[in-house]
Design an enzyme around this catalytic site. Structure first.
Site, short mmCIF file in Angstrom:
data_model
loop_
_atom_site.label_atom_id
_atom_site.label_comp_id
_atom_site.label_asym_id
_atom_site.label_seq_id
_atom_site.Cartn_x
_atom_site.Cartn_y
_atom_site.Cartn_z
N TYR A 4 0.87 -1.18 0.00
CA TYR A 4 0.00 0.00 0.00
C TYR A 4 0.91 1.23 0.00
CZ TYR A 4 -4.00 -2.97 1.26
OH TYR A 4 -4.99 -3.92 1.25
N TYR A 21 -7.88 -5.59 9.76
CA TYR A 21 -7.53 -6.06 8.43
C TYR A 21 -7.82 -7.56 8.29
CZ TYR A 21 -5.12 -6.08 3.94
OH TYR A 21 -4.83 -6.18 2.60
C1 PHB Z 1 -7.18 -6.69 -4.79
O1 PHB Z 1 -8.04 -6.54 -5.64
O2 PHB Z 1 -6.31 -7.56 -4.90
C2 PHB Z 1 -7.19 -5.84 -3.57
C3 PHB Z 1 -8.04 -4.74 -3.49
C4 PHB Z 1 -8.03 -3.95 -2.36
C5 PHB Z 1 -7.17 -4.24 -1.32
C6 PHB Z 1 -6.33 -5.33 -1.39
C7 PHB Z 1 -6.33 -6.13 -2.52
O3 PHB Z 1 -7.13 -3.46 -0.22
#
Ligand code: PHB
Length: 394
Positions: free
Chosen positions: A204, A388
């Site tokens: 991120y 999370y």
């Molecule tokens: C994903 O589409 O892989 C994805 C989307 C949002 C997130 C994490 C992964 O926070």
């Protein structure tokens, strides 16, 4: 023609399919009506992170075999800001809970196949779905594209799992419904690229040019996102522009560089929060996106939908086994408590990681302080981690 089932489910997304499986396990009959084709629901791209209990539930229900073979199991995530990377050890902070990356449409494929394999009914491709007599003897009416004749499904309860634009939520009278909205002044451009994974966990990135997320799908296909203008058109995003922007937003002081590859898909996703209360009226219950939307930042959408139907299936089970109505009556309140926590978490991640033109430079500095706090305080990191990997379902 009229048919009858105990629970009529509108929508074969994560909420509707998980509910049908949970009810089947409890010996309760259901029929799912879905306005799209099987091919369309199995091909829709959405976020790809499963909370630990979602993974456990799939396994417990015998639905997890392919997921356990093909999903990616990460012990944490990487936060990158000021061009430096910081690992958040989710497993270490939560007693071993992991981040499972397995795309939503893969979950859908597994659930549809298992439902059809045990003879469960899903009516695809239906038009003109409507809800009737939700305070008395509920009926779903729909017109299958194949025959063009209106069909009636009589049921004890209707569960609306038909997404934000489906008819179910609208069947709850305006006078009893309150809707809470927030729309962000940015969107996400999402791509699929044929490339090797950027890293062994998701990254991120908070960057002055905007947020970027590096996620994965398979060892050869990656899923990347870039914060963009919500009014942008994918045509404005050439492959070269996408790679240049991904490089800028993800590069680090020690020279880390993303590997490029052919882009096979591009799409723009809106970022908004939405909650509709209550989630029940008469014999109609709504679940998943029909009742609430989260921005994709926390990857909570699917998990939230499944949590709703876990709560609802327990209540329906208690009703059919013991004639108890207390859990059914408490469904909306019970589900909303967890939903608002997920809304809060998604809002928190979204605010902290994006550049929002509507915010002052003061607020932007506060977001950087929040990130710095996360990487320097075990308590702060634990709060992020437990949200999370997924809060418990009460
Ligand atoms: C994903 O589409 O892989 C994805 C989307 C949002 C997130 C994490 C992964 O926070």
């Amino acid at each position: 023609m009229a048919a009858r089932t105990q629970v009529g489910i509108i929508g074969a997304g994560p909420a509707g399919l998980f509910l049908a499986h949970l009810l089947h396990r409890a010996g309760i009959s259901s029929v799912i009506v879905e306005h799209r084709s099987r091919q369309a629901i199995e091909g829709t791209l959405r976020a790809g992170v499963l909370e630990q209990w979602t993974v456990d539930l799939m396994n417990e229900m015998g639905l997890g075999e392919r997921m356990m073979r093909e999903a990616h199991f990460h012990s944490g995530i990487t936060l990158r800001f000021n061009r430096q990377s910081h690992h958040i050890d989710m497993a270490g902070l939560t007693g071993g809970k992991r981040v499972t990356v397995y795309a939503q449409h893969e979950v859908i494929k597994d659930l549809v196949a298992a439902r059809l394999a045990h003879g469960g009914e899903i009516v695809f491709d239906v038009g003109e779905t409507s809800l009737h007599d939700i305070e008395g003897k509920p009926e779903i009416r729909y017109r299958p594209h194949q025959t063009g004749e209106i069909e009636t499904l009589r049921c004890d309860f209707i569960v609306g799992c038909d997404g934000q634009y489906g008819p179910s939520r609208q069947a709850i009278p305006d006078a009893v419904r309150t809707e809470y909205h927030k729309t962000y002044p940015f969107g996400w451009l999402g791509i699929l690229a044929d490339a090797p994974p950027a890293h062994h966990e998701l990254i991120y990135n908070n960057h002055s040019r905007g947020f970027a997320l590096l996620s994965t799908r398979t060892p050869t296909v990656q899923r990347y996102y870039l914060q963009c203008d919500p009014q942008d058109n994918v045509a404005q995003w050439s492959d070269d522009r996408i790679w240049a922007e991904l490089h800028r937003r993800t590069e680090t002081v020690d020279g880390w560089k993303l590997t490029e590859g052919p882009i096979t898909q591009k799409g723009i996703i809106a970022m908004r929060c939405f909650v509709s209360e209550p989630m029940q009226h008469g014999r109609l219950f709504i679940a998943g996106d029909a009742a609430h939307i989260v921005p994709p930042t926390g990857a909570k959408g699917l998990n939230l939908a499944v949590a709703d139907v876990v709560v609802l299936s327990r209540a329906l089970d208690a009703h059919y086994r013991k004639g108890a109505t207390d859990l059914l009556e408490a469904y909306s309140e019970t589900a909303l408590k967890r939903i608002w926590k997920a809304e809060r978490f998604s809002w928190y991640m979204t605010s902290m990681l994006h550049r929002n033109k509507a915010e002052s430079s003061f607020e932007q500095r506060v977001h950087l302080a929040e990130l710095d706090y996360l990487i320097s305080s075990r308590a702060a990191a634990t709060a992020l981690a437990e949200n999370y990997v997924g809060l418990p379902i009460n």
